[in-house]
Scaffold this motif. Structure first.
Motif, mmCIF file in Angstrom:
data_model
loop_
_atom_site.group_PDB
_atom_site.id
_atom_site.type_symbol
_atom_site.label_atom_id
_atom_site.label_comp_id
_atom_site.label_asym_id
_atom_site.label_seq_id
_atom_site.Cartn_x
_atom_site.Cartn_y
_atom_site.Cartn_z
ATOM 1 N N LEU A 292 -0.112 2.897 14.953
ATOM 2 C CA LEU A 292 1.052 2.533 14.688
ATOM 3 C C LEU A 292 1.310 4.069 13.736
ATOM 4 O O LEU A 292 2.406 4.433 13.583
ATOM 5 N N ALA A 293 0.445 4.147 12.777
ATOM 6 C CA ALA A 293 0.580 5.652 12.510
ATOM 7 C C ALA A 293 1.545 6.012 12.992
ATOM 8 O O ALA A 293 1.647 7.660 12.210
ATOM 9 N N GLU A 294 0.949 6.727 14.541
ATOM 10 C CA GLU A 294 0.846 7.762 15.176
ATOM 11 C C GLU A 294 2.633 7.974 15.606
ATOM 12 O O GLU A 294 3.234 8.485 15.908
ATOM 13 N N SER A 295 3.114 6.716 15.488
ATOM 14 C CA SER A 295 5.328 6.115 15.880
ATOM 15 C C SER A 295 5.733 6.744 13.865
ATOM 16 O O SER A 295 6.823 7.294 13.988
ATOM 17 N N TRP A 296 4.822 5.480 13.539
ATOM 18 C CA TRP A 296 6.051 5.571 12.108
ATOM 19 C C TRP A 296 5.578 5.928 11.009
ATOM 20 O O TRP A 296 6.363 6.086 10.388
ATOM 21 N N GLY A 297 4.310 6.672 11.379
ATOM 22 C CA GLY A 297 3.534 8.075 10.114
ATOM 23 C C GLY A 297 2.971 6.866 9.211
ATOM 24 O O GLY A 297 2.809 5.592 10.071
ATOM 25 N N ARG A 298 2.026 7.953 8.192
ATOM 26 C CA ARG A 298 0.409 6.657 7.982
ATOM 27 C C ARG A 298 1.369 5.834 6.550
ATOM 28 O O ARG A 298 1.138 5.063 6.538
ATOM 29 N N ARG A 299 2.523 6.471 5.874
ATOM 30 C CA ARG A 299 3.302 5.602 4.990
ATOM 31 C C ARG A 299 3.498 4.146 5.766
ATOM 32 O O ARG A 299 3.502 3.421 4.382
ATOM 33 N N TRP A 300 4.530 4.915 6.050
ATOM 34 C CA TRP A 300 5.469 3.009 7.033
ATOM 35 C C TRP A 300 4.422 2.396 7.239
ATOM 36 O O TRP A 300 4.644 1.278 7.357
ATOM 37 N N THR A 301 3.594 2.509 8.444
ATOM 38 C CA THR A 301 2.292 1.686 8.862
ATOM 39 C C THR A 301 1.693 0.603 7.632
ATOM 40 O O THR A 301 1.169 0.079 7.689
ATOM 41 N N LEU A 302 1.485 1.656 6.525
ATOM 42 C CA LEU A 302 0.619 1.269 5.844
ATOM 43 C C LEU A 302 1.301 -0.248 4.667
ATOM 44 O O LEU A 302 1.026 -1.311 4.848
ATOM 45 N N VAL A 303 2.122 0.430 4.103
ATOM 46 C CA VAL A 303 3.746 -0.781 4.393
ATOM 47 C C VAL A 303 3.950 -1.991 4.669
ATOM 48 O O VAL A 303 3.863 -3.013 4.262
ATOM 49 N N PHE A 304 3.612 -1.617 5.930
ATOM 50 C CA PHE A 304 4.108 -3.091 6.864
ATOM 51 C C PHE A 304 2.448 -4.211 6.656
ATOM 52 O O PHE A 304 2.926 -5.201 6.635
ATOM 53 N N PHE A 305 1.921 -3.494 6.512
ATOM 54 C CA PHE A 305 0.487 -4.188 6.231
ATOM 55 C C PHE A 305 -0.213 -4.560 5.203
ATOM 56 O O PHE A 305 -0.174 -5.870 4.748
ATOM 57 N N LEU A 306 0.266 -4.182 3.988
ATOM 58 C CA LEU A 306 -0.129 -4.755 2.961
ATOM 59 C C LEU A 306 1.338 -5.781 2.399
ATOM 60 O O LEU A 306 1.184 -6.843 1.992
ATOM 61 N N ALA A 307 2.463 -5.507 3.323
ATOM 62 C CA ALA A 307 3.415 -6.445 2.813
ATOM 63 C C ALA A 307 2.874 -7.656 3.816
ATOM 64 O O ALA A 307 3.718 -8.775 3.425
ATOM 65 N N GLY A 308 2.566 -7.681 4.722
ATOM 66 C CA GLY A 308 2.216 -8.951 5.773
ATOM 67 C C GLY A 308 1.095 -9.140 5.552
ATOM 68 O O GLY A 308 0.825 -10.788 5.373
ATOM 69 N N SER A 309 0.337 -8.769 4.610
ATOM 70 C CA SER A 309 -0.911 -9.329 3.682
ATOM 71 C C SER A 309 -0.100 -10.357 2.612
ATOM 72 O O SER A 309 -0.572 -11.475 2.522
ATOM 73 N N ILE A 310 0.871 -9.743 1.798
ATOM 74 C CA ILE A 310 1.026 -10.450 0.496
ATOM 75 C C ILE A 310 2.008 -11.670 1.172
ATOM 76 O O ILE A 310 1.777 -12.460 0.943
ATOM 77 N N SER A 398 -1.128 -10.412 -4.795
ATOM 78 C CA SER A 398 0.146 -9.370 -5.488
ATOM 79 C C SER A 398 0.235 -8.161 -6.325
ATOM 80 O O SER A 398 0.692 -7.181 -6.052
ATOM 81 N N ILE A 399 -1.198 -8.099 -5.884
ATOM 82 C CA ILE A 399 -2.429 -6.100 -6.156
ATOM 83 C C ILE A 399 -1.923 -4.978 -5.023
ATOM 84 O O ILE A 399 -2.090 -4.209 -5.179
ATOM 85 N N PHE A 400 -1.576 -6.236 -3.986
ATOM 86 C CA PHE A 400 -0.782 -5.207 -3.081
ATOM 87 C C PHE A 400 0.281 -4.632 -3.348
ATOM 88 O O PHE A 400 0.581 -3.342 -2.643
ATOM 89 N N LEU A 401 0.349 -5.475 -4.017
ATOM 90 C CA LEU A 401 2.309 -4.559 -4.683
ATOM 91 C C LEU A 401 2.090 -3.200 -5.159
ATOM 92 O O LEU A 401 2.777 -2.164 -4.751
ATOM 93 N N ILE A 402 0.990 -2.888 -5.533
ATOM 94 C CA ILE A 402 0.426 -1.772 -6.009
ATOM 95 C C ILE A 402 0.307 -0.356 -5.268
ATOM 96 O O ILE A 402 1.030 0.698 -5.100
ATOM 97 N N GLY A 403 -0.080 -0.976 -3.854
ATOM 98 C CA GLY A 403 -0.569 0.050 -3.348
ATOM 99 C C GLY A 403 0.756 0.439 -2.003
ATOM 100 O O GLY A 403 1.410 2.048 -2.147
ATOM 101 N N ILE A 404 1.698 -0.710 -2.526
ATOM 102 C CA ILE A 404 2.880 0.250 -1.912
ATOM 103 C C ILE A 404 4.320 0.850 -2.041
ATOM 104 O O ILE A 404 4.381 1.819 -1.941
ATOM 105 N N VAL A 405 3.997 0.874 -3.460
ATOM 106 C CA VAL A 405 4.289 1.646 -4.641
ATOM 107 C C VAL A 405 3.581 3.025 -4.256
ATOM 108 O O VAL A 405 4.457 4.228 -4.083
ATOM 109 N N ALA A 406 2.819 3.516 -4.605
ATOM 110 C CA ALA A 406 1.982 4.231 -4.750
ATOM 111 C C ALA A 406 2.276 5.125 -3.469
ATOM 112 O O ALA A 406 1.492 6.622 -2.948
ATOM 113 N N ILE A 407 2.008 4.995 -2.334
ATOM 114 C CA ILE A 407 2.058 5.584 -1.068
ATOM 115 C C ILE A 407 3.221 6.271 -0.844
ATOM 116 O O ILE A 407 2.921 7.888 -0.054
#
Length: 420
Positions: A292-310, A398-407
């Protein structure tokens, strides 16, 4: 050494083709990272039975607190070893550091089987953690520096998935040893000696990274971490968000499922299956991260996984009341909450030049464990305060939200070459 240089020269002349050496480096780093996963999850699977045996009967009502201490000390050792291993790997090379780390964690995993008190088990787990932490940074650096530019992102996702393969092996063995045969938790630690035997057999064939050799012999390539301090700090913040939340949530999966059943034998079986399905989901998650990182980029791929975890955490820990469904839901739980770790092997190595890569990504991956060691202790306190796992796990997610902002404060590295 001549054989290694000759092989890498062939690789360099065909930058987009895969050779036997590429596959060998992927295989060796995967196997060693898989052993890391096994050694880590062996503790989580057996922490209940081991503490029931090692704790005085009068302290059994505080079992969750002692479990948190064991997990936290392992993470503390991992943090110390990871930072040291990264620095050493940039000085003496990826190969020697990786082999030394594997031997270290194998020896102390084996000696964990001899523990006669929870304090001794805590000490051996701390020393095991030092070796576990030291191995990853140099292994990930070696893979990124050897594999072809256009394929290394997907290979990195596969590498990270190997950690979860170790979870699968540990879970299957625990189902057999602890579930089917009712054997002691000590056997899982005895098996942990295997990595030392493996590196003794294969160590001479592991190549050194040619980019590292070239960078260390070139005085003009000298660079310090200070020049990349802003990037490093932001990446550590993201790492802390991932690691603290992950350990505050997932480390309780085997223990929580035991609460949902009353038969101790069934509890062992459900814990094993929960760990197994979580690991399977994590494998697919890490591999998917690389693609997914090859298609969406590193940022949005991480956001997808963090949001899914929440989103998945309250479903698993709050809405589900039966053990069978809880176990089944560990597949999507593992996909998101475990698959996040694909970010470490994909994005951070692309942010730093070769001369400091091992140090930088090891600091990112492991320094967060100084905070993560507080995760299980924090969650155990929340569990005691709220009288259960559900609300505690949801708050921790909810701690995952920090990663969503920082990326969004890190560069997007999709399509860029690995810094030399």
């Amino acid at each position: 050494m001549q054989k290694t240089i000759r092989a890498t020269a062939v690789n360099t002349s065909h930058p987009d083709s895969l050779t036997r050496q590429h596959w060998f480096v992927l295989a060796i780093t995967m196997v060693l990272w898989m052993f890391d996963g096994y050694e880590t999850y062996a503790l989580l699977l057996t922490i209940g039975p081991s503490l029931h045996e090692l704790l005085p009967r009068s302290e059994l009502h505080n079992l969750s607190h002692f479990a948190a201490y064991l997990i936290s000390l392992t993470l503390f050792g991992w943090a110390v070893g990871g930072v040291l291993g990264g620095l050493i790997g940039d000085r003496i090379g990826r190969r020697a550091t990786m082999i030394g780390a594997v031997v270290l964690y194998s020896i102390f995993t084996g000696t964990s089987a001899l523990a006669h008190s929870w304090q001794i088990l805590a000490l051996t787990r701390f020393l095991t953690g030092i070796g576990l932490g030291a191995e990853w940074g140099v292994g990930a650096s070696l893979l990124q520096e050897v594999w072809p530019e256009k394929l290394r992102t997907r290979a990195a996702g596969v590498l990270q998935a190997a950690f979860s393969c170790g979870f699968v092996i540990a879970s299957v063995l625990w189902l057999i040893i602890g579930g089917a045969f009712g054997g002691s938790w000590r056997w899982l630690y005895i098996v942990g000696i295997a990595p030392a035997i493996f590196v003794v057999i294969t160590g001479r064939a592991i190549p050194e990274s040619e980019p590292w050799t070239r960078a260390t012999s070139n005085a003009s390539s000298a660079v310090t971490l200070r020049a990349y301090l802003r990037t490093l700090i932001i990446a550590v913040i993201i790492s802390s968000s991932i690691t603290v939340a992950f350990w505050a949530i997932s480390s309780w999966v085997p223990t929580y499922v035991a609460v949902l059943v009353h038969n101790p034998r069934e509890a062992v079986s459900y814990a094993g299956w929960a760990g197994l399905l979580f690991a399977i989901g994590e494998i697919f998650g890490c591999v998917s991260f690389g693609w997914l990182a090859e298609s969406w980029g590193r940022r949005w791929t991480l956001v997808f996984f963090l949001a899914g975890s929440i989103l998945i955490t309250p479903v698993v820990f709050l809405l589900v009341k039966g053990a069978p469904l809880f176990v089944l839901l560990q597949i999507p739980n593992g996909f998101f909450t475990g698959g996040i770790y694909g970010w470490y092997a994909v994005h951070p190595p692309e942010l730093f030049p070769t001369r400091i890569r091992s140090s930088a990504i090891s600091i990112i991956f492991n320094s967060a464990r100084f905070l993560a060691m507080l995760g299980p202790i924090l969650s155990s306190s929340l569990i005691a305060f709220f009288g259960g796992y559900g609300i505690a796990a949801t708050i921790a997610s909810s701690i995952f939200l920090i990663g969503i902002v920082a990326i969004f404060f890190l560069p997007e590295t999709k399509g860029r070459p690995l810094p030399a």
